[in-house]
Enzyme design. Structure first.
Site, PDB file in Angstrom:
ATOM      1  N   LEU A  34     -31.339   4.891 -31.344  1.00 52.57           N
ATOM      2  CA  LEU A  34     -32.628   4.294 -30.994  1.00 52.57           C
ATOM      3  C   LEU A  34     -33.658   4.688 -32.046  1.00 52.57           C
ATOM      4  CD1 LEU A  34     -32.755   5.060 -27.165  1.00 52.57           C
ATOM      5  CD2 LEU A  34     -31.578   3.215 -28.367  1.00 52.57           C
ATOM      6  N   CYS A 102     -39.060   8.775 -20.680  1.00 54.61           N
ATOM      7  CA  CYS A 102     -38.358   8.145 -21.789  1.00 54.61           C
ATOM      8  C   CYS A 102     -36.880   7.945 -21.455  1.00 54.61           C
ATOM      9  CB  CYS A 102     -38.501   8.989 -23.046  1.00 54.61           C
ATOM     10  SG  CYS A 102     -37.791   8.225 -24.523  1.00 54.61           S
ATOM     11  N   CYS A 198     -41.331  15.416 -28.862  1.00 57.07           N
ATOM     12  CA  CYS A 198     -40.881  14.427 -29.837  1.00 57.07           C
ATOM     13  C   CYS A 198     -41.881  14.261 -30.973  1.00 57.07           C
ATOM     14  CB  CYS A 198     -40.616  13.086 -29.163  1.00 57.07           C
ATOM     15  SG  CYS A 198     -42.019  12.412 -28.265  1.00 57.07           S
TER      16      CYS A 198
END
Length: 358
Positions: A34, A102, A198
């Site tokens: 991704l 997420c 992240c």
């Protein structure tokens, strides 16, 4: 005919070994990565889960194993469904856990969608968690390596997703995973584990990075201690319950954030750690992994942050999708916005978002 499976390749050792194990089991493996990178280099350079090193590792692994590979470009959805809501939570004086959202809204959902589009039977990831099926219901359990267990982040996954996923390294410890990677000559065998956040822009908080990313205004205010003003701050989004460092308030003794009022911008400080303990807190938007509320009698435990220990508790649903939680041991710095996840032994029952603490 070989079973076709998707393996989510992040560029780390766990997902690369998941691909190896799938090949060993005789599956036709397709790697999928991704791409969640922000188009602005200032922010993309700070994304620890989407670095060029990770992509180079992914491509090395796919070449080594001789498997097909695809990138899925998902930043617009990632920003809309994960980053923007997280920034708005920080602006409300709360501390969100974007990883839980997420996993549900982006990672697993999009991987399952892609798997179905190419006729793959399963999605495999490198998460440390275990899955079993009883009577048509899929049950998620803690990984055997409790130091690496990631089930806490997966509480939002529903039955439709769980029916499609598998966790090949969930019953292994990290040392065994690295041994297999080294045995196969994978470049990830000694690669350090990824960080929790992240984004990590040097010199600023995660909340500030998200505020700038989403161009939200600051909400400055006052530090108050025992009713008096003891300092000023530049925005509630930079603080979290229990925080001690970075306050820049001189009280002669360590001070801790005990309360955040997003309307006034006031942040209440305490100097006695026991005042941060809560014997009751609420949980909003509770989701039960089986799809329905389980029997809440008997032994239950709640875990209020990833690196904290689960403690026995009593849970009382409020009839409106939330619950009141009474931990047997008062919990320190119960933080609105964080995930509270419920277990029975190693079985994950479900979880929700912490509302407020008494």
């Amino acid at each position: 005919m070989k079973e076709k499976v998707i393996v989510a390749l992040s560029g780390g050792v766990d997902s690369s070994v998941a691909a190896v194990l799938a090949q060993q089991a005789g599956c036709e493996v397709i790697g999928v990565t991704l791409r969640l990178k922000h188009p602005d280099p200032e922010f993309s350079a700070a994304q620890l889960c989407a670095s060029k090193n990770d992509e180079a590792a992914v491509e090395s692994i796919c070449a080594k194993l001789g498997i097909e590979h695809h990138y899925l470009e998902l930043f617009p959805e990632f920003e809309c469904k994960v980053l923007r809501p997280a920034a708005q939570e920080y602006a409300r004086g709360r501390t969100p856990n974007p990883c839980c959202e997420c996993n549900y809204r982006i990672k697993f959902g999009k991987l399952v969608e892609f798997a179905r589009s190419v006729g793959a039977a399963k999605v495999l990831t490198g998460h440390y968690a275990k899955l079993s099926e009883h009577g048509g219901v899929y049950e998620l359990r803690r990984g055997d390596d409790l130091k690496k267990d990631q089930s806490y982040f997966l509480y939002r996954l529903d039955q439709a997703i769980l029916s499609m996923v598998r966790f090949p390294v969930g019953a292994m410890d990290k040392g065994e995973v690295r041994r297999i990677a080294a045995e196969y000559g994978l470049v990830t065998s000694d690669k350090p584990d990824s960080q929790d956040a992240c984004f990590q822009v040097p010199g600023e908080s995660f909340g500030e990075t998200l505020r700038r990313l989403e161009k939200l205004p600051r909400r400055p205010g006052l530090f108050r201690y025992q009713g008096r003003i003891v300092g000023r701050h530049n925005g509630v989004h930079e603080f979290t319950i229990g925080q001690r460092k970075g306050l820049n308030v001189a009280l002669g003794v360590p001070a801790y954030v005990a309360g955040i009022d997003p309307e006034s911008g006031d942040i209440r400080l305490e100097t006695e750690p026991e005042r941060l303990l809560a014997s009751r807190f609420t949980v909003e938007r509770v989701s039960w992994q089986s799809g329905r509320a389980p029997d809440l009698s008997g032994e239950l435990e709640v875990q209020i942050r990833y690196r904290s220990r689960a403690v026995p508790c009593r849970v009382e649903p409020d009839g409106a999708g939330g619950a009141a939680v009474f931990p047997a041991i008062p919990q320190r710095a119960v933080t609105p916005g964080q995930a509270a996840v419920f277990y029975r032994g190693d079985l994950l029952l479900g979880g929700g978002v912490i509302g407020h603490a008494d």
